[in-house]
Design a protein around this motif. Structure first.
Motif, mmCIF file in Angstrom:
data_model
loop_
_atom_site.group_PDB
_atom_site.id
_atom_site.type_symbol
_atom_site.label_atom_id
_atom_site.label_comp_id
_atom_site.label_asym_id
_atom_site.label_seq_id
_atom_site.Cartn_x
_atom_site.Cartn_y
_atom_site.Cartn_z
ATOM 1 N N LEU A 263 0.821 -1.211 0.000
ATOM 2 C CA LEU A 263 0.000 0.000 0.000
ATOM 3 C C LEU A 263 0.856 1.262 0.000
ATOM 4 O O LEU A 263 0.465 2.282 -0.577
ATOM 5 C CB LEU A 263 -0.925 -0.006 1.217
ATOM 6 N N ARG A 264 2.022 1.175 0.619
ATOM 7 C CA ARG A 264 2.904 2.339 0.687
ATOM 8 C C ARG A 264 3.307 2.812 -0.709
ATOM 9 O O ARG A 264 3.529 4.018 -0.925
ATOM 10 C CB ARG A 264 4.139 1.995 1.520
ATOM 11 N N ASP A 265 3.395 1.901 -1.668
ATOM 12 C CA ASP A 265 3.819 2.245 -3.027
ATOM 13 C C ASP A 265 2.661 2.297 -4.017
ATOM 14 O O ASP A 265 2.878 2.461 -5.216
ATOM 15 C CB ASP A 265 4.849 1.212 -3.520
ATOM 16 N N ALA A 266 1.437 2.146 -3.534
ATOM 17 C CA ALA A 266 0.285 2.066 -4.444
ATOM 18 C C ALA A 266 -0.153 3.443 -4.909
ATOM 19 O O ALA A 266 -0.157 4.404 -4.134
ATOM 20 C CB ALA A 266 -0.872 1.355 -3.748
ATOM 21 N N PRO A 267 -0.553 3.569 -6.173
ATOM 22 C CA PRO A 267 -1.010 4.867 -6.685
ATOM 23 C C PRO A 267 -2.280 5.327 -5.990
ATOM 24 O O PRO A 267 -3.216 4.553 -5.794
ATOM 25 C CB PRO A 267 -1.261 4.594 -8.169
ATOM 26 N N GLY A 268 -2.285 6.598 -5.595
ATOM 27 C CA GLY A 268 -3.462 7.191 -4.984
ATOM 28 C C GLY A 268 -3.634 6.906 -3.510
ATOM 29 O O GLY A 268 -4.562 7.420 -2.880
ATOM 30 N N VAL A 269 -2.738 6.071 -2.935
ATOM 31 C CA VAL A 269 -2.865 5.665 -1.533
ATOM 32 C C VAL A 269 -1.810 6.369 -0.692
ATOM 33 O O VAL A 269 -0.652 6.509 -1.102
ATOM 34 C CB VAL A 269 -2.707 4.137 -1.383
ATOM 35 N N MET A 270 -2.209 6.799 0.493
ATOM 36 C CA MET A 270 -1.265 7.300 1.485
ATOM 37 C C MET A 270 -1.417 6.433 2.732
ATOM 38 O O MET A 270 -2.473 6.424 3.372
ATOM 39 C CB MET A 270 -1.557 8.763 1.824
ATOM 40 N N LEU A 271 -0.373 5.667 3.044
ATOM 41 C CA LEU A 271 -0.407 4.795 4.224
ATOM 42 C C LEU A 271 0.029 5.589 5.444
ATOM 43 O O LEU A 271 1.123 6.148 5.477
ATOM 44 C CB LEU A 271 0.519 3.591 4.026
ATOM 45 N N VAL A 272 -0.832 5.662 6.452
ATOM 46 C CA VAL A 272 -0.510 6.285 7.738
ATOM 47 C C VAL A 272 -0.913 5.280 8.801
ATOM 48 O O VAL A 272 -2.070 5.220 9.223
ATOM 49 C CB VAL A 272 -1.247 7.624 7.933
ATOM 50 N N ASP A 273 0.032 4.455 9.207
ATOM 51 C CA ASP A 273 -0.304 3.317 10.067
ATOM 52 C C ASP A 273 0.767 3.149 11.125
ATOM 53 O O ASP A 273 1.546 2.200 11.107
ATOM 54 C CB ASP A 273 -0.441 2.052 9.218
ATOM 55 N N ASN A 274 0.807 4.090 12.049
ATOM 56 C CA ASN A 274 1.753 4.028 13.150
ATOM 57 C C ASN A 274 1.047 3.479 14.385
ATOM 58 O O ASN A 274 -0.078 3.866 14.683
ATOM 59 C CB ASN A 274 2.308 5.426 13.453
#
Length: 338
Positions: A263-274
């Motif tokens: 997901l970190r490299d997926a187009p249109g996605v911003m991963l925020v999972d801390n």
């Protein structure tokens, strides 16, 4: 050479956002027209630093434009669609009027960009439902990786998804609760301030609402016809921004770490999972952003290969206006416009 563009429904929340995003993304518009109903003639809407005066859609000559972005409701789209396409223009429609027509592409550019090439048949492309858009953007890279078989989602949808009147109703009810005013309900069947309403749309046979049905059938059309999806769609007292809690079952094993890396490299996605108290995104924080935010990726231990995740996006932007403008950009890139 640029494109001649009209925005139909320019005074609505999504129509205004379409004009904003066209300017923000420097879409090459040689001319741009703001179209609305007769009662809005002369009203002004913003387009970057410029203001546009709304003109009556009923009297507009659609041969003046190459592209129409519409967000005026299904009835208006069904009325104007044939006029727009007969004039030679392409219609990108945000309503549900054409989504399930077999010859009309239903497109999310990060998910099924090749589908836009089907525009040559009907000259119409449909924009999916807002919650469907953000869900499939997050699911697509994981489906490519491990094959999704089943999804169970609960949506937490802001009132802006029901239009400007619904936003006004939330504001009036919220203020009214502090001064003990009676609750006036016009847009929703129950009080929305300080409450949640577990029904969006009309009830269908079996108890599903048409909003929940849309998510199931649109996901099949966009992503994979073999995916089974069940949704419970809930209206929440939030002005802008939809949340989706998704429980996803896969054909193959997939770890949370692999999912996060993907997901970190997926187009249109911003991963925020801390793994911290504030290590996730809420609707308030996604407002004005283009991305689909994914947080809280974790194992779902109730199925053999399962993950759970939280998906948030600005429903007026990626859930509607941005997706339409991205479709227009894709049409231009693939020489369907101009």
């Amino acid at each position: 050479m640029g494109v001649r563009v009209a925005v139909l429904g320019a005074t609505g929340a999504v129509g205004k956002e379409m004009l904003t995003i066209l300017e923000e993304r420097n879409f090459p518009a040689d001319a741009i027209h703001a179209l609305a109903s007769r009662r809005s003639i002369g009203r002004q809407v913003s387009y970057g630093d410029r203001t546009l005066k709304c003109v009556d859609a009923a009297g507009f000559d659609f041969s003046q434009v190459d592209l129409v972005l519409a967000s005026a409701g299904g009835d208006i789209s069904r009325e104007y669609g044939p006029k727009i396409t007969a004039s030679g223009a392409i219609l990108v429609d945000n309503s549900s009027a054409f989504r399930m027509e077999p010859d009309i592409p239903l497109v999310v550019p990060e998910v099924n960009p090749d589908a836009v090439d089907g525009v040559s048949k009907a000259r119409i492309i449909a924009n999916p439902n807002c919650s469907t858009i953000q869900t499939v953007v997050a699911l697509k890279p994981l489906h490519d990786l491990a094959g999704i078989t089943r999804v169970s989602v609960s949506t937490y949808q802001s009132v802006s998804g029901a239009g400007t009147g619904a936003m006004d109703e939330l504001w009036r009810q919220t203020k009214g609760r502090f001064v003990n005013d009676p609750v006036e309900k016009n847009e929703f069947s129950k009080q929305i301030a300080f409450n949640v309403i577990p029904r969006i749309g009309d009830l269908m046979p079996g108890g599903t609402t048409n909003e929940e049905w849309k998510m199931a059938v649109e996901t099949k059309k966009i992503l994979d016809p073999d995916i089974r999806l069940i949704a419970t769609c809930v209206r929440v007292p939030v002005f802008v921004g939809h949340g989706v809690a998704a429980h996803v079952e896969f054909a193959k094993e997939i770890s949370p770490k692999l999912a996060r890396d993907t997901l970190r490299d997926a187009p249109g996605v911003m991963l925020v999972d801390n793994r911290e108290d504030d290590g996730f995104v809420t609707p308030v924080e996604c407002v004005g952003e283009f991305a689909v935010f994914v947080s809280r990726v974790r194992v779902d231990p109730t199925v053999e290969h399962g993950l759970a995740m939280w998906i948030v996006s600005d429903n007026l932007r990626k859930g509607a206006a941005l997706n339409a403008v991205q479709i227009a950009e894709l049409l231009l890139e693939r020489n369907h416009l101009g």
